[in-house]
Design a protein around this motif. Structure first.
Motif, short mmCIF file in Angstrom:
data_model
loop_
_atom_site.label_atom_id
_atom_site.label_comp_id
_atom_site.label_asym_id
_atom_site.label_seq_id
_atom_site.Cartn_x
_atom_site.Cartn_y
_atom_site.Cartn_z
N CYS A 1 80.16 71.60 56.46
CA CYS A 1 79.26 71.03 55.31
C CYS A 1 79.93 69.54 54.96
N VAL A 2 79.34 68.92 54.34
CA VAL A 2 79.91 67.23 54.07
C VAL A 2 81.16 67.25 53.92
N SER A 3 81.75 68.06 52.89
CA SER A 3 83.22 67.98 52.32
C SER A 3 84.02 68.14 53.59
N PHE B 1 72.54 67.25 61.86
CA PHE B 1 73.76 68.01 62.30
C PHE B 1 74.35 68.70 61.13
N ILE B 2 74.26 68.18 59.79
CA ILE B 2 74.80 68.84 58.61
C ILE B 2 73.50 69.09 57.83
N ASP B 3 73.44 70.42 57.24
CA ASP B 3 72.60 70.96 56.53
C ASP B 3 73.45 71.88 55.49
N GLU B 4 73.27 71.37 54.22
CA GLU B 4 74.33 72.30 53.38
C GLU B 4 73.84 73.63 53.12
N GLU B 5 72.44 73.56 53.03
CA GLU B 5 71.58 75.00 52.82
C GLU B 5 71.84 75.92 54.05
N ARG B 6 71.69 75.39 55.22
CA ARG B 6 72.15 76.18 56.58
C ARG B 6 73.44 76.59 56.54
N TYR B 7 74.46 75.63 55.99
CA TYR B 7 75.92 75.93 55.86
C TYR B 7 76.10 77.14 55.22
N ALA B 8 75.78 77.10 53.83
CA ALA B 8 75.89 78.16 52.85
C ALA B 8 75.24 79.39 53.44
N ARG B 9 74.00 79.52 54.06
CA ARG B 9 73.74 80.79 54.32
C ARG B 9 74.62 81.37 55.58
N ILE C 1 83.20 84.45 47.43
CA ILE C 1 82.29 83.39 48.23
C ILE C 1 81.73 82.38 47.57
N GLY C 2 81.20 82.56 46.42
CA GLY C 2 80.67 81.56 45.49
C GLY C 2 81.65 80.83 45.20
N TYR C 3 82.76 81.08 44.62
CA TYR C 3 83.96 80.30 44.33
C TYR C 3 84.44 79.31 45.69
N THR C 4 84.58 79.73 46.89
CA THR C 4 84.82 79.17 48.00
C THR C 4 83.70 77.72 48.20
N LEU C 5 82.67 78.55 47.98
CA LEU C 5 81.50 77.40 48.42
C LEU C 5 81.72 76.23 47.16
N ARG C 6 81.97 76.60 46.10
CA ARG C 6 82.15 75.47 44.93
C ARG C 6 83.27 74.74 45.18
N GLN C 7 84.39 75.22 45.91
CA GLN C 7 85.45 74.54 46.40
C GLN C 7 85.07 73.47 47.45
N LYS C 8 83.78 73.75 48.16
CA LYS C 8 83.45 72.91 49.23
C LYS C 8 82.59 71.90 48.84
N HIS C 9 82.24 71.74 47.28
CA HIS C 9 81.55 70.92 46.75
C HIS C 9 79.90 71.05 47.21
N ILE C 10 79.47 72.45 47.43
CA ILE C 10 78.15 73.03 47.54
C ILE C 10 77.33 73.21 46.25
N ASP C 11 76.24 72.56 46.00
CA ASP C 11 75.68 72.81 44.65
C ASP C 11 75.28 74.00 44.17
N SER C 12 75.36 74.26 43.04
CA SER C 12 75.07 75.75 42.43
C SER C 12 73.64 76.47 42.94
N SER D 1 73.63 79.71 44.86
CA SER D 1 72.49 80.97 44.33
C SER D 1 71.86 81.64 45.23
N GLN D 2 71.10 80.48 46.03
CA GLN D 2 70.06 80.96 47.02
C GLN D 2 70.79 81.60 48.18
N ALA D 3 71.68 81.21 48.68
CA ALA D 3 72.44 81.68 49.75
C ALA D 3 73.16 83.06 49.34
N LEU D 4 73.45 83.31 48.30
CA LEU D 4 74.06 84.73 47.68
C LEU D 4 72.82 85.81 47.78
#
Length: 163
Positions: A24-26, A54-62, A79-90, A94-97
């Motif tokens: 991810c970007v972070s 090379f980076i796609d946050e949606e692909r990374y989250a899934r 999982i959601g908490y850890t993704l929020r720590q990585k600055h992935i948008d809500s 939600s879509q990945a979960l």
């Protein structure tokens, strides 16, 4: 002292790194901070990595959701908490979960509880239920689903008990 590298070398190293595994970007920004890349170059490198996919946050989250659920046995909350720590948008989180099949999720929770229950067989049933509840909550499973799974395993955990 941390390494100092050029913009082109940083892009080359990061693109090679992103080809082998999702990032991810972070994570990419953290790596560049270790290399003392300027903020302007950091932003342009990230933009280029995103533009060239090379980076796609949606692909990374899934991928992250899939891996942590299947291989680590984590629940949605952790999982959601850890993704929020990585600055992935809500919305992306939600879509990945939502990609987790509810039946498979419940089956995983029950399997996790059964595995832990084997280690708790010598304890009284109420104590087993409390410890299983605490264990499942620490793995990131939702309270109501854990309570339902405990009922299915014929273990009652009083809601008012110390958890």
């Amino acid at each position: 002292m941390a390494d100092v590298i050029t913009r082109e070398e940083a892009f080359r190293k990061l693109s090679a790194r992103c080809v082998t595994r999702e990032h991810c970007v972070s994570e990419v920004r953290d790596k560049m901070r270790n290399w003392n890349i300027s903020r302007v170059d950091e932003d342009s490198i990230v933009d280029q990595l995103i533009a060239e996919r090379f980076i796609d946050e949606e692909r990374y989250a899934r991928a992250f959701v899939n891996d942590q659920f299947r291989f680590s046995g984590w629940g949605r909350i952790k999982i959601g908490y850890t993704l929020r720590q990585k600055h992935i948008d809500s919305l992306t989180i939600s879509q990945a979960l939502q990609s987790i099949d509810p039946d498979e999720y419940m089956a995983s929770l029950i399997k996790t509880l059964k595995g832990k229950l084997r280690a708790l067989k010598v304890l009284p049933q109420q104590t087993q239920a409390e410890k299983l509840m605490r264990f499942a909550l620490s793995r990131g499973f939702e309270f109501n689903l854990v309570h339902e799974a405990l009922k299915e395993l014929s273990l009652e955990c009083e809601v008012g008990s110390e958890i």
